[in-house]
Design a protein around this motif. Sequence first.
Motif, PDB file in Angstrom:
ATOM      1  N   ASN A 156       0.837  -1.205   0.000  1.00 54.02           N
ATOM      2  CA  ASN A 156       0.000   0.000   0.000  1.00 54.02           C
ATOM      3  C   ASN A 156       0.871   1.253   0.000  1.00 54.02           C
ATOM      4  O   ASN A 156       0.811   2.088   0.902  1.00 54.02           O
ATOM      5  CB  ASN A 156      -0.955   0.017   1.192  1.00 54.02           C
ATOM      6  CG  ASN A 156      -1.978   1.143   1.095  1.00 54.02           C
ATOM      7  OD1 ASN A 156      -2.343   1.574  -0.005  1.00 54.02           O
ATOM      8  ND2 ASN A 156      -2.443   1.627   2.235  1.00 54.02           N
ATOM      9  N   GLY A 158       2.613   4.854  -0.663  1.00 54.03           N
ATOM     10  CA  GLY A 158       2.037   6.201  -0.574  1.00 54.03           C
ATOM     11  C   GLY A 158       2.659   7.149  -1.568  1.00 54.03           C
ATOM     12  O   GLY A 158       2.161   7.370  -2.650  1.00 54.03           O
ATOM     13  N   ALA A 162       0.091  11.433  -2.511  1.00 54.16           N
ATOM     14  CA  ALA A 162      -1.009  10.889  -1.712  1.00 54.16           C
ATOM     15  C   ALA A 162      -1.917  11.981  -1.177  1.00 54.16           C
ATOM     16  O   ALA A 162      -3.099  11.752  -0.925  1.00 54.16           O
ATOM     17  CB  ALA A 162      -0.450  10.050  -0.558  1.00 54.16           C
ATOM     18  N   MET A 167      -3.514   6.844  -1.284  1.00 56.77           N
ATOM     19  CA  MET A 167      -2.523   5.775  -1.253  1.00 56.77           C
ATOM     20  C   MET A 167      -2.773   4.811  -2.410  1.00 56.77           C
ATOM     21  O   MET A 167      -3.732   4.953  -3.166  1.00 56.77           O
ATOM     22  CB  MET A 167      -2.613   5.032   0.072  1.00 56.77           C
ATOM     23  CG  MET A 167      -2.405   5.899   1.305  1.00 56.77           C
ATOM     24  SD  MET A 167      -0.669   6.161   1.668  1.00 56.77           S
ATOM     25  CE  MET A 167      -0.263   4.618   2.484  1.00 56.77           C
ATOM     26  N   ASN A 392       2.614  12.255   6.969  1.00 62.45           N
ATOM     27  CA  ASN A 392       3.595  11.160   6.951  1.00 62.45           C
ATOM     28  C   ASN A 392       5.008  11.726   7.038  1.00 62.45           C
ATOM     29  O   ASN A 392       5.475  12.381   6.113  1.00 62.45           O
ATOM     30  CB  ASN A 392       3.405  10.351   5.670  1.00 62.45           C
ATOM     31  CG  ASN A 392       4.438   9.255   5.457  1.00 62.45           C
ATOM     32  OD1 ASN A 392       4.568   8.764   4.351  1.00 62.45           O
ATOM     33  ND2 ASN A 392       5.167   8.855   6.487  1.00 62.45           N
ATOM     34  N   GLU A 433       3.649   4.135   5.232  1.00 59.51           N
ATOM     35  CA  GLU A 433       3.593   3.674   3.845  1.00 59.51           C
ATOM     36  C   GLU A 433       4.612   2.591   3.502  1.00 59.51           C
ATOM     37  O   GLU A 433       4.666   2.135   2.373  1.00 59.51           O
ATOM     38  CB  GLU A 433       3.775   4.858   2.884  1.00 59.51           C
ATOM     39  CG  GLU A 433       5.090   5.609   3.043  1.00 59.51           C
ATOM     40  CD  GLU A 433       5.236   6.785   2.086  1.00 59.51           C
ATOM     41  OE1 GLU A 433       4.301   7.073   1.324  1.00 59.51           O
ATOM     42  OE2 GLU A 433       6.303   7.424   2.106  1.00 59.51           O
TER      43      GLU A 433
END
Length: 475
Positions: A156, A158, A162, A167, A392, A433
Amino acid sequence: MNKPAGKPSAATPIDRFAAIVGDKYALRDPADMKPFLTERRDIYDGRAAVVLKPGSTREVSEILKLANETGTPVVPQGGNTGLSGGQVPLDERAVVVSTGRLDKIREVDLATNSMTCEAGVILQRAQEEAKKNDRLFPLSLGAEGSCVIGGNLSTNAGGTNALTYGMARDLVLGLEVVLADGRIWNGLRKLKKDNTGYDLRHLFIGAEGTLGIITAAVLKLFPAPRAVETAFVGVASPQAALELLKIAQSRAGTAVTSFELMTRMGVEFAIKHPPGMRDPLASPHAWYVLLELSSPVPFGMREAMEEILTAGTDNGCVEDATIAASMEQAKAFWRLRMILPDAQRGIGGSIAHDVSVPVSAVPAFIEEASAAVLKILPDSRPLPFGHLGDGNMHFAVCKPEDGNRAAFLAHTKEINDAVYAVAARFNGSISAEHGIGLMKRAYLPGVKDPVELQLMRSLKAMLDPKGILNPGKVL
């Protein structure tokens, strides 16, 4: 007198696996296997019996049927760019299934804005195929020249877009998956609306190959951008960067496609690695933002960028800024950001973290995590950078300038515990991520709701009752 012919020796399990793909695509020589047993950070030393390179979904199915029959561990592997060890085999009996030969783009359907790719298609090639068809596949990350679609979906991924596009799981309409017993689930649908029960796609996206092997996917395409503006901005602090993000989103909305945060130390590392890269601004700043606006409409972005930077200057959150005058200059700005993970290698080692917290909490997280790390190792050098727009942060802790690498790395668990504890206080995630893999497996019970963890174990037991798929990863 002629002796009776002896019985032919029985084929070993490895011979049976090799027969599925052919000897050419069954690697047994240690030298040939080595690239599939090591990973880019050299943290894990892999072991396996054979590396198989299937050329079709049917061959993957046959491999898993045999593995299920013989109880052989199977480790799926894409581009081997993962940073959490999820792709590394750790059992000398294991079979590595490399998806590199599953590299066909089966279809581009412009009417549905979709592209059907096999798992081994390199991300950059998928981007280029979309561009050739006047479309955008927005997943973008530093390893895009070598990572592959199957790995992107299994972890998954990112990346830098994103903020607007989501994502990897948000970019998928359908999947083809081979289950642990060899059955093939053909879920390659192009439908945006399909309320016929459970949406099984999301079981396999982010599962790191522990529930099934993704062999193909229907990916979403978007209108190609007609106008792109990129700015490199000097700011005083993460809080000032957050203020600029609010200004940008209030004036440009979803046209804000990237909003990256870097420190001065990070920019200095990037400039030195490789030599020849230039500092974008005339004087140094404590922090920097890489801001990108893009739109399918061929006008208005330059004015929007200028308005954002003017408002930021008036607000006091922008100290200096430059807007890329050409595509080459924009690429140079991006190189400074994208080279940061590799630049850490040139400074003698770092302890990396990939965490996320609510966007509003990023400044406080950086401050508290830095303080926690410096309490453990006062001479270490915290290096936060990453996707401020979606919360993130890649929170690296770099070795003291004159410190011993081994002595520094001996504090890895202590530093990990401290950083993850701060992320938990902000209701954040220990893996934004990069996945869990081996690296973060031990931390999962401490951050997952017990019911959630029990459900994950139940799904694993149902879909892979013999535990052959990527054993020891995630759970």
